[in-house]
Scaffold this active site. Structure first.
Site, mmCIF file in Angstrom:
data_model
loop_
_atom_site.group_PDB
_atom_site.id
_atom_site.type_symbol
_atom_site.label_atom_id
_atom_site.label_comp_id
_atom_site.label_asym_id
_atom_site.label_seq_id
_atom_site.Cartn_x
_atom_site.Cartn_y
_atom_site.Cartn_z
ATOM 1 N N ASN A 123 54.012 112.861 92.240
ATOM 2 C CA ASN A 123 53.813 112.011 93.415
ATOM 3 C C ASN A 123 54.682 112.515 94.553
ATOM 4 O OD1 ASN A 123 53.020 109.393 94.797
ATOM 5 N ND2 ASN A 123 55.250 109.180 94.783
ATOM 6 N N GLU A 124 54.063 112.744 95.700
ATOM 7 C CA GLU A 124 54.785 113.130 96.915
ATOM 8 C C GLU A 124 55.682 114.342 96.666
ATOM 9 O OE1 GLU A 124 56.633 109.553 98.386
ATOM 10 O OE2 GLU A 124 54.712 108.627 98.849
ATOM 11 N N ASN A 125 55.124 115.348 95.999
ATOM 12 C CA ASN A 125 55.902 116.551 95.686
ATOM 13 C C ASN A 125 56.070 117.475 96.889
ATOM 14 O OD1 ASN A 125 54.040 116.013 92.928
ATOM 15 N ND2 ASN A 125 56.261 116.084 92.681
#
Length: 823
Positions: A426-428
């Protein structure tokens, strides 16, 4: 020499753990008789040493607790503190009574945060890193060794001292990142079980149940993985399959070599009863493993279902299109943090299903197996993910943990038919944990996770949210689209989604919505939003979550009212009904949750985007979803937590009714305002909106449906026509709300006593005396510091059979602090 060899073997055995849940009937939850110490001790001897006779050498002081227990049950939302991150200890005495001669004694951890050490007396028997795995520690040899000592019988009455150290200290080389928008909790915050198994046992069962394209028959295969430290080479397995009604449809017995992976069953089921969101049919697989006159029974449920994400098209379940109507869940609850009981979990998931949800993304980590079982039972499809969340990419230890957690998640939850997606991150695209932020290395690691997931389970798909430079790697991608909140206006939603869908093979929209402060309402919810530019993008960018600076946006310039948020959600839902290519979406999130990165929110340290508060109290937005997503007749007039509306005496005011009924009649003060037909594209409230004149003072509004099943809703409120001036003082009221509970309410008023209904100042409560504020709940009436909702604020007091003085202070310097006596 023999003693040295035994010690080495014991140490090696103790430090190894199994990364899966334990399947057995001899399993006991260890909930009671625990002591807890916040902080660290000098060494393990301090946890078990006896106090000297005639002295009080019991320092440090331990506190009795029950499990599950979270370090941060209250401090995560304390408005004046950073939440605690560090070590904490638990200890208890185990009464061991293994029914299996030569059997194994296991501790089954359903989750513990974030690094864990397990001791039997003074012997370290297991370590684990990762706060969200289910894992197992074998304590057999350590228990046997201590039970043979005089100390066991003399000091502990034959019981076994168990001590556990949990640690949620900040560590950049551990996932999830501390930059994440949620607390990295500490403690034994999921259930811990004492388990007995025979000398050879089933560690896990892998079930593959796949219907054919015509859905007329299903292939069923069952494999077993064994726990066999005794190196047993022969056992008998009896496999029983039951249909959803409990009828036995197959029973076989076979000899197995209980080493590694063994095939137990391969068969065909004719006309399988399919698992779906509306009819979640669950089969049962029971395996009885027999050896040396001992038997272990392992039971797993499974379901037949077939799904597909059509390229640039919708989602299909069992051959038919299903619009995924989703939300998200954090493991977080008022008063307990992550330590939710099974009862609380069931209450939450049932409330979710009653809202009409058929899909959930578990953010941003694998969650309790209880939640997955509830999704199986309720018919809620699942995206479950590992906690590779924000911060960039760490080194070898970091990457090994991510891979280990992915493997553990897939192995442990493989048989749940509800799961369709394995989430890899997530949201890397969010940097700052490390000096290096290398997109190429992140892509390489993402590909490794994707390949590993398909190696472990090729029947499901992979997904990530918000990392555009990796969107071509995973099977399903969700970009960042926050139309009407972090960027743009909500009428941009459909075009933005269509544009993003065209960029990938399989699109899903996870995370949309916005914050609303429960109990805050507005006559004009769009005030101050006229400078927001339409058509300039809807993605969340760096700084958009801040309450300061940057371009105009609702998250910064809006009023955070429920009035605005019902309109935003309403628009999204009516648009989704017309998007025939849409796989689905998931509103972020179902429930408000605590976060260390939002200290200045109206409820400090709480992400307030939920459709229910942190204690499961529904906001008005809950009923908007119900009106679109449910079939059971419902009706809800907007504003049940809006006691005072305002405007001019002759002004027409909008009344919204959220209902799934075909026709609704509205009555205001006994006078019919006419019947309206529901039409989802007649925005707002699907056509069920009226302009009405209200009378100064008390008003009663009734909405009732017409048709086969009649439902109704009644709302009473005051209409204020006077104009208020500058806030001047605090007006308070105390109401009894139970035997020993009182509700303290405060209203900001001007010099004439007229309520200042647009006031948003912070109110802070204090107490001295016998009573206790019910505070640090992270809710609108459960925080000692809270931003006013229409000039109001409230908190409950537990009087505790005594007298107290409650102080109420406002952040306006010229307003004096008010004191209230409560008896």
């Amino acid at each position: 020499m023999k003693r040295l060899i035994y010690t080495i073997c014991l140490l090696v055995a103790c430090l190894s753990t199994a990364g899966a849940k334990v399947l057995t009937e001899h399993k006991t939850r260890l909930t009671d008789n625990w002591l807890y110490l916040r902080g660290d001790i000098g060494n393990i001897w301090e946890a078990v040493r006896p106090a000297s006779p005639g002295t009080s050498e019991s320092v440090p002081l331990w506190t009795p607790v029950t499990l599950p227990h979270c370090f941060n049950a209250t401090d995560a939302v304390d408005p004046d503190l950073n939440y605690y991150q560090g070590p904490g200890w638990y200890k208890t005495l185990l009464d061991i009574n293994n029914p299996y001669p030569n059997g194994r004694i296991l501790l089954d951890f359903e989750g513990a945060g974030q690094k864990t050490e397990v001791y039997i007396y003074t012997t370290l028997v297991a370590t684990h890193t990762g706060g969200y795995d289910e894992w197992t520690a074998d304590i057999t040899e350590a228990v046997q060794a201590f039970a043979a000592t005089p100390e066991c019988a003399k000091r502990f009455g034959g019981k076994i001292p168990l001590s556990i150290r949990c640690n949620n200290s900040r560590d950049a080389e551990m996932i999830p990142s501390d930059l994440s928008d949620f607390n990295v909790y500490g403690g034994l915050y999921r259930y811990l079980n004492l388990v007995y198994v025979p000398e050879v046992s089933i560690e896990r069962i892998q079930i593959d149940a796949n219907p054919d394209k015509e859905l007329k028959k299903g292939t069923l295969s069952v494999h077993a993985f064994f726990y066999n430290p005794a190196d047993v080479r022969k056992a008998t397995a009896n496999i029983i399959i039951k249909d959803p009604s409990g009828k036995v449809i197959l029973s076989e017995e076979k000899e197995v070599l209980p080493l590694g992976k063994a095939a137990l069953l391969a068969t065909t089921v004719r006309k399988p009863e399919l698992w779906s969101d509306e009819h979640p049919q669950l089969y049962t697989c029971e395996v009885r493993l027999k050896h040396n006159n001992q038997e272990q029974k392992a039971v797993e449920r499974f379901g037949f279902r077939r799904f597909e994400f059509i390229e640039k098209g919708p989602f299909m379940l069992n051959g038919s299109r299903l619009l995924l109507r989703g939300t998200h869940r954090h493991e977080d609850h008022a008063g307990v943090g992550a330590a939710m009981t099974e009862s609380q979990m069931r209450q939450e998931m049932t409330l979710m299903k009653q809202m009409g949800v058929n899909f959930i993304r578990l953010g941003h980590y694998q969650q309790s197996g209880i939640i997955l079982s509830l999704c199986d039972e309720l018919g809620i499809l699942v995206w479950e993910e590992i906690p590779w969340c924000r911060g960039g990419l760490g080194g070898e230890r970091y990457q090994a943990q991510a891979k280990r957690m992915l493997e553990s998640m897939i192995h442990t939850h493989y048989n749940h038919p509800a799961i369709i997606i394995w989430g890899l991150g997530n949201e890397n695209d969010w940097p700052n944990d490390f000096p290096e932020f290398d997109k190429g290395k992140i892509r390489t690691f993402m590909k490794e996770l994707h390949d590993l997931a398909h190696q472990l389970d090729d029947n499901r798909v992979t997904a990530i949210r918000r990392c555009d430079f990796c969107k071509d790697i995973v099977d399903v991608y969700s970009p960042s689209i926050w139309a009407g909140w972090y960027r743009g206006i909500f009428t941009d939603y459909k075009n933005a989604s269509y544009h993003e869908m065209q960029q990938v093979k399989h699109f899903f929209h996870a995370e949309w919505g916005g914050d609303c402060h429960a109990r805050r309402h507005a006559e004009d919810p769009f005030i101050n939003l006229d400078k927001i530019e339409a058509g300039k993008g809807t993605d969340e960018r760096a700084g958009d979550a801040s309450l300061y600076g940057g371009s105009a946006r609702a998250s910064k310039d809006g009023d955070w009212s429920e009035s605005y948020m019902v309109r935003l959600i309403d628009w999204h839902l009516k648009e989704q009904e017309t998007m025939d290519w849409l796989t689905g979406s998931a509103y972020w999130p179902f429930k408000d949750f605590s976060t260390p990165v939002r200290p200045e929110n109206p409820v400090p340290y709480v992400n307030q985007k939920g459709v229910v508060e942190r204690d499961l109290t529904p906001k008005e937005t809950y009923y908007v979803f119900q009106s679109y997503w449910t079939k059971k007749p419902m009706i809800h007039i907007y504003g049940h937590t809006w006691p005072v509306r305002w405007g001019k005496a002759d002004e027409q005011k909008e009344i919204l009714v959220y209902s799934n009924c075909p026709q609704v009649e509205l009555l205001v003060n006994g006078v019919s305002q006419g019947m309206k037909k529901r039409n989802s594209q007649d925005y707002p409230a699907a056509g069920l909106h009226w302009k009405c004149r209200l009378q100064a003072g008390e008003n009663t509004v009734i909405a009732r449906s017409k048709g086969k099943e009649e439902v109704a809703d009644t709302l009473r409120f005051v209409y204020e026509t006077r104009t208020w001036g500058t806030p001047a003082r605090l007006q308070t009221k105390v109401t009894s709300c139970g035997t020993d509970l009182s509700l303290v309410e405060v209203q900001i008023v001007d010099t004439q006593g007229i309520p200042c209904l647009n006031a948003k100042n912070f109110i802070e409560f204090g107490l001295t005396g016998n009573g206790k504020l019910i505070e640090n709940q992270g809710t609108s009436i459960g925080s000692r510091k809270v931003q006013a909702y229409n000039g109001r604020a409230a908190i409950r007091v537990n009087k505790r059979n005594g007298e107290s003085i409650v102080s109420v202070r406002c952040d306006i310097p010229q307003i004096k602090t008010t004191f209230i006596s409560i008896k």
